[in-house]
Design a protein around this motif. Structure first.
Motif, short mmCIF file in Angstrom:
data_model
loop_
_atom_site.label_atom_id
_atom_site.label_comp_id
_atom_site.label_asym_id
_atom_site.label_seq_id
_atom_site.Cartn_x
_atom_site.Cartn_y
_atom_site.Cartn_z
N GLY A 182 0.77 -1.23 0.00
CA GLY A 182 0.00 0.00 0.00
C GLY A 182 0.81 1.29 0.00
O GLY A 182 0.23 2.37 0.05
N GLU A 183 2.14 1.18 -0.02
CA GLU A 183 2.96 2.40 -0.07
C GLU A 183 2.68 3.16 -1.37
O GLU A 183 2.70 2.57 -2.45
N PRO A 184 2.41 4.47 -1.28
CA PRO A 184 2.07 5.24 -2.48
C PRO A 184 3.31 5.68 -3.27
O PRO A 184 3.50 6.86 -3.57
N VAL A 185 4.16 4.74 -3.60
CA VAL A 185 5.40 5.09 -4.30
C VAL A 185 5.09 5.36 -5.77
O VAL A 185 4.51 4.50 -6.45
N PRO A 186 5.46 6.52 -6.28
CA PRO A 186 5.20 6.80 -7.71
C PRO A 186 5.95 5.81 -8.60
O PRO A 186 7.04 5.34 -8.27
N LEU A 187 5.35 5.50 -9.75
CA LEU A 187 5.99 4.55 -10.65
C LEU A 187 7.34 5.06 -11.13
O LEU A 187 8.24 4.27 -11.40
N GLU A 188 7.50 6.38 -11.23
CA GLU A 188 8.80 6.93 -11.64
C GLU A 188 9.88 6.60 -10.61
O GLU A 188 11.05 6.39 -10.97
N VAL A 189 9.50 6.57 -9.34
CA VAL A 189 10.46 6.21 -8.29
C VAL A 189 10.74 4.71 -8.34
O VAL A 189 11.89 4.28 -8.16
N ILE A 190 9.71 3.92 -8.61
CA ILE A 190 9.93 2.48 -8.75
C ILE A 190 10.87 2.21 -9.93
O ILE A 190 11.70 1.29 -9.89
N TYR A 191 10.77 3.03 -10.97
CA TYR A 191 11.73 2.92 -12.08
C TYR A 191 13.16 3.10 -11.56
O TYR A 191 14.06 2.36 -11.96
N VAL A 192 13.36 4.04 -10.65
CA VAL A 192 14.69 4.24 -10.06
C VAL A 192 15.10 2.99 -9.29
O VAL A 192 16.26 2.53 -9.39
N PHE A 193 14.17 2.42 -8.51
CA PHE A 193 14.47 1.19 -7.77
C PHE A 193 14.94 0.09 -8.71
O PHE A 193 15.95 -0.58 -8.47
N VAL A 194 14.17 -0.13 -9.79
CA VAL A 194 14.50 -1.21 -10.73
C VAL A 194 15.83 -0.94 -11.42
O VAL A 194 16.64 -1.86 -11.63
N SER A 195 16.07 0.32 -11.76
CA SER A 195 17.35 0.66 -12.38
C SER A 195 18.52 0.37 -11.44
O SER A 195 19.57 -0.13 -11.86
N CYS A 196 18.33 0.67 -10.16
CA CYS A 196 19.38 0.40 -9.18
C CYS A 196 19.61 -1.10 -9.03
O CYS A 196 20.75 -1.57 -8.93
#
Length: 251
Positions: A182-196
């Motif tokens: 349920g964390e409201p993490v924006p998809l753009e931030v998740i993109y950063v996570f996946v890139s990392c």
């Protein structure tokens, strides 16, 4: 209430079955390490254990079931190692925790290259972790350790996500967000996570599989710089130097 003969027999049968399952996985892992993934077959394990192949089918009905169980076991082992590394530092310092987790992933992978290959190179199609596969949830238990630390860094508000990403592309990241409780993490931030994660995996895999041997006798400094860049991308402040990130912080 005292145990009846039936309940005692049931517990004994359960214990014997659990011991047999553990021995099967241990034997499968030994074959993986000594002979490679193609050697991990029901027939080979039965032979090593002095059983008949039909006898082994009472525990694993198919090769896929065996490989899924072995893959799940390895993900659980890796997750336990990463959690122990994380907990060497206080929860108030997620950057230090993540740096230590990254290093533990490298240490585990270098110590267990065949196991790392089974999990992350997928030499066997039966080792997949797609939704519905038995190894799916264990793989996310491993991934959740990294992801939760990245979320903690996101909460600090220092991540600078890219702009202008195609919504149709970022929609692919929805499954990741589903695992964030349920964390409201924006998809753009998740993109950063996946890139990392892609950078971390690449840095570990290229060393484990020997693809830096042509250039480096000691890849650790390069790995240190990769961890430093990952933490910087996640908003963990760093000095303007080329010093590596150690377990004690920026050098």
């Amino acid at each position: 209430m005292p145990s009846t003969p039936e309940t005692s027999t049931g517990r004994r049968r359960h214990r014997v079955r659990e011991e047999a399952l553990a021995e099967i996985l241990q034997t499968g892992r030994r074959l993986l390490v000594e002979e490679g993934p193609a050697a991990v077959t029901l027939r080979a394990i039965a032979r090593e254990m002095g059983m008949t192949a039909p006898g082994l089918y009472r525990y694993y009905a198919a090769h896929r079931d065996l490989i899924q169980a072995l893959t799940s076991s390895l993900y659980d082992e890796l997750a336990t190692s990463l959690a122990a590394a994380r907990d060497r530092h206080p929860a108030s310092e997620p950057g230090r925790q993540l740096g230590e987790v990254c290093r533990e992933l490298r240490r585990w992978a270098l110590a267990h290259p065949q196991e790392f290959g089974l999990l992350f190179a997928k030499p066997l199609t039966d080792a997949d972790t797609a939704p519905g596969a038995a190894a799916h949830d264990p793989s996310w238990r491993f991934g959740g350790i990294l992801l939760e630390l990245m979320v903690q860094l996101w909460r600090r508000g220092n991540i600078q996500p890219p702009t202008g990403l195609d919504p149709a592309w970022t929609a692919q990241l929805e499954e990741v967000r589903e695992h964030l409780s349920g964390e409201p993490v924006p998809l753009e931030v998740i993109y950063v996570f996946v890139s990392c994660w892609a950078r971390l995996y690449g840095a570990v895999a290229v060393e484990v599989f020997g693809h830096l041997d042509f250039a480096l006798t000691d890849p650790e400094p390069l790995f240190d710089h990769t961890v430093r860049d990952i933490l910087t991308a996640l908003g963990e402040s760093a000095p303007k130097t080329n010093a590596p990130y150690s377990a004690d912080g920026w050098a």
